[in-house]
Write a protein that holds these residues in place. Structure first.
Motif, short mmCIF file in Angstrom:
data_model
loop_
_atom_site.label_atom_id
_atom_site.label_comp_id
_atom_site.label_asym_id
_atom_site.label_seq_id
_atom_site.Cartn_x
_atom_site.Cartn_y
_atom_site.Cartn_z
N ASN A 90 0.85 -1.20 0.00
CA ASN A 90 0.00 0.00 0.00
C ASN A 90 0.88 1.24 0.00
OD1 ASN A 90 0.90 -0.04 2.68
ND2 ASN A 90 -1.04 0.71 3.49
N PHE A 91 0.27 2.38 -0.13
CA PHE A 91 0.97 3.67 -0.16
C PHE A 91 1.00 4.20 1.28
CE2 PHE A 91 0.92 8.29 -0.35
CZ PHE A 91 1.84 8.60 -1.35
N GLY A 92 2.19 4.56 1.76
CA GLY A 92 2.28 5.17 3.09
C GLY A 92 2.21 4.16 4.23
N GLY A 93 2.54 2.89 3.94
CA GLY A 93 2.37 1.84 4.95
C GLY A 93 3.54 1.68 5.90
N LEU A 124 -2.80 5.25 11.59
CA LEU A 124 -2.27 5.56 12.92
C LEU A 124 -1.53 6.89 12.87
CD1 LEU A 124 -0.57 2.09 13.57
CD2 LEU A 124 -2.67 2.91 14.66
N PHE A 125 -1.58 7.63 13.98
CA PHE A 125 -0.86 8.90 14.09
C PHE A 125 -0.12 8.92 15.43
CE2 PHE A 125 -4.49 9.58 11.39
CZ PHE A 125 -3.99 10.35 10.36
N CYS A 126 1.02 9.61 15.48
CA CYS A 126 1.65 9.82 16.80
C CYS A 126 2.08 11.27 16.95
CB CYS A 126 2.82 8.86 17.03
SG CYS A 126 4.29 9.26 16.10
N ASN A 127 2.14 11.69 18.21
CA ASN A 127 2.45 13.08 18.56
C ASN A 127 3.95 13.16 18.90
OD1 ASN A 127 2.90 15.46 20.03
ND2 ASN A 127 0.80 15.50 20.79
N THR A 128 4.73 13.77 18.01
CA THR A 128 6.19 13.76 18.18
C THR A 128 6.68 14.86 19.12
OG1 THR A 128 6.45 15.10 16.17
CG2 THR A 128 6.56 12.71 15.91
N PHE A 237 -7.36 6.17 13.52
CA PHE A 237 -8.60 6.63 12.89
C PHE A 237 -9.18 5.55 11.99
CE2 PHE A 237 -10.92 9.22 9.63
CZ PHE A 237 -11.92 9.66 10.49
N ARG A 238 -10.44 5.24 12.23
CA ARG A 238 -11.16 4.29 11.37
C ARG A 238 -11.93 5.08 10.33
NH1 ARG A 238 -14.98 -0.83 12.94
NH2 ARG A 238 -15.20 -1.52 10.78
N TRP A 239 -11.61 4.82 9.07
CA TRP A 239 -12.22 5.56 7.97
C TRP A 239 -13.61 5.03 7.63
CZ3 TRP A 239 -9.67 9.75 6.06
CH2 TRP A 239 -8.31 9.84 6.33
N ARG A 240 -14.47 5.94 7.18
CA ARG A 240 -15.70 5.55 6.51
C ARG A 240 -15.74 6.38 5.23
NH1 ARG A 240 -18.13 5.98 11.99
NH2 ARG A 240 -19.00 8.00 11.41
N GLU A 241 -16.56 5.96 4.28
CA GLU A 241 -16.69 6.76 3.06
C GLU A 241 -17.10 8.18 3.45
OE1 GLU A 241 -18.96 4.77 -0.07
OE2 GLU A 241 -19.68 6.80 -0.59
N GLY A 242 -16.44 9.18 2.90
CA GLY A 242 -16.79 10.57 3.22
C GLY A 242 -16.05 11.12 4.44
N SER A 243 -15.14 10.31 5.04
CA SER A 243 -14.32 10.83 6.14
C SER A 243 -13.18 11.66 5.56
CB SER A 243 -13.69 9.70 6.96
OG SER A 243 -14.67 8.87 7.52
N ALA A 256 -0.19 4.17 7.42
CA ALA A 256 -1.42 3.58 6.83
C ALA A 256 -1.34 2.06 7.00
CB ALA A 256 -1.51 3.95 5.35
N ILE A 257 -2.21 1.49 7.84
CA ILE A 257 -2.10 0.05 8.13
C ILE A 257 -2.54 -0.77 6.91
CG2 ILE A 257 -2.80 -1.79 9.71
CD1 ILE A 257 -3.54 0.34 11.76
#
Ligand code: SIN
Length: 278
Positions: A90-93, A124-128, A237-243, A256-257
């Motif tokens: 995937n892209f960004g994995g 996933l995101f982390c606060n650096t 963050f769990r995506w849904r269409e339109g997020s 990106a998992i």
């Protein structure tokens, strides 16, 4: 507008706002303040054209042209990130901060979900900044003189084009003329808006420290990168269409998992022009 934090470390969901129309100065100011405070903002159930996504992105700065992937013909700042049912990678994995290999890396990135798997494909995101604050005074002092050398080719065996061309739907959009980038940036960067300090390296692009060999650099890069992604510094963050999500690359990493084989995920993405890290 309602702002609801989603974890202690970073991330807030913004509701009761219509992103398809021009925002008032008051709304824009509140959103920008929330962006600085929570580092990544999430929006749900928006139906937007690429042009509307572009217009909204201007709340956070000037949209940039991504160097590696051709944008939409009518909106070149918008690139499509697509993983099909037959793609494996995937892209960004992997954990990274976008375009940290450029002299002026992206300030922010916006991602809009067109099509997502029924489950899987979360980001996933982390606060650096939080990760930096939790280091010992000794480690902060040691890092204060270090610069990281970041390359757009790290991790792409056979070159970035080969890696990107593995993704069926994105093959045709890889820019043939794209060159590779390498940049040195301070390992601790000061946020130009908040004045807060953050760790600014990532395993995807940082391959050594300036004036040091890869062999010497790797153990410390690995330690810091593992430290930054401790669960208490992250959100998911769990995506849904339109997020839609917009994150601050100056003080976050994301990943990106890739856990949705044989399923399709289609996103639109815009990066926002940044400044030289200091
Ligand atoms: C990216 O790294 O910009 C893509 C993130 C994602 O697809 O979740």
């Amino acid at each position: 507008m309602i702002i609801t934090p989603i974890s202690n470390a970073l991330g807030a969901e913004i509701s009761e706002i219509d992103l398809s129309v021009r925002l008032s100065n008051n709304q824009t100011g509140k959103l920008y303040d929330a962006f600085l405070k929570y580092c990544v903002l999430f929006f749900r159930e928006h139906s937007l054209s690429a042009t509307q996504v572009l217009e909204f992105s201007k709340t956070f700065g000037a949209p940039a042209i991504y160097p590696f992937i051709q944008g939409l013909p009518e909106v070149p700042e918008v690139i499509e990130i697509i993983k099909t049912e037959t793609d494996e990678s995937n892209f960004g994995g992997s954990w990274h901060s976008d375009t940290s290999y450029m002299h002026r890396p992206a300030k922010a990135t916006l991602l809009y979900a067109k099509e997502v798997p029924d489950f899987g494909g979360d980001t996933l995101f982390c606060n650096t900044n939080m990760a930096y604050e939790q280091l010992s005074e000794g480690m902060k002092k040691l890092l204060s003189d270090l610069s990281g050398v970041n390359s757009s080719e790290k991790g792409y065996q056979g070159g970035r084009a080969t890696g990107m061309n593995k993704l069926n739907a994105m093959k045709g959009t890889y820019k043939k003329e794209a060159k590779s980038f390498e940049s040195e940036h301070p390992v601790i960067r000061t946020h130009p808006d908040t004045g807060k300090k953050s760790l600014y390296i990532n395993k995807s692009h940082t391959y050594r420290f300036k004036n040091m060999s890869e062999e010497e650099s790797t153990p410390l890069i690995n330690y810091l990168c593992d430290h930054m992604i401790k669960p208490e510094f992250t959100c998911r963050f769990r995506w849904r269409e339109g997020s839609l999500a917009i994150w601050d690359n100056r003080t976050t990493l994301h990943n990106a998992i890739n856990d949705y084989q044989k399923k399709r995920r289609h996103m639109q993405r815009i990066t926002i022009e940044g400044c030289t890290p200091r």
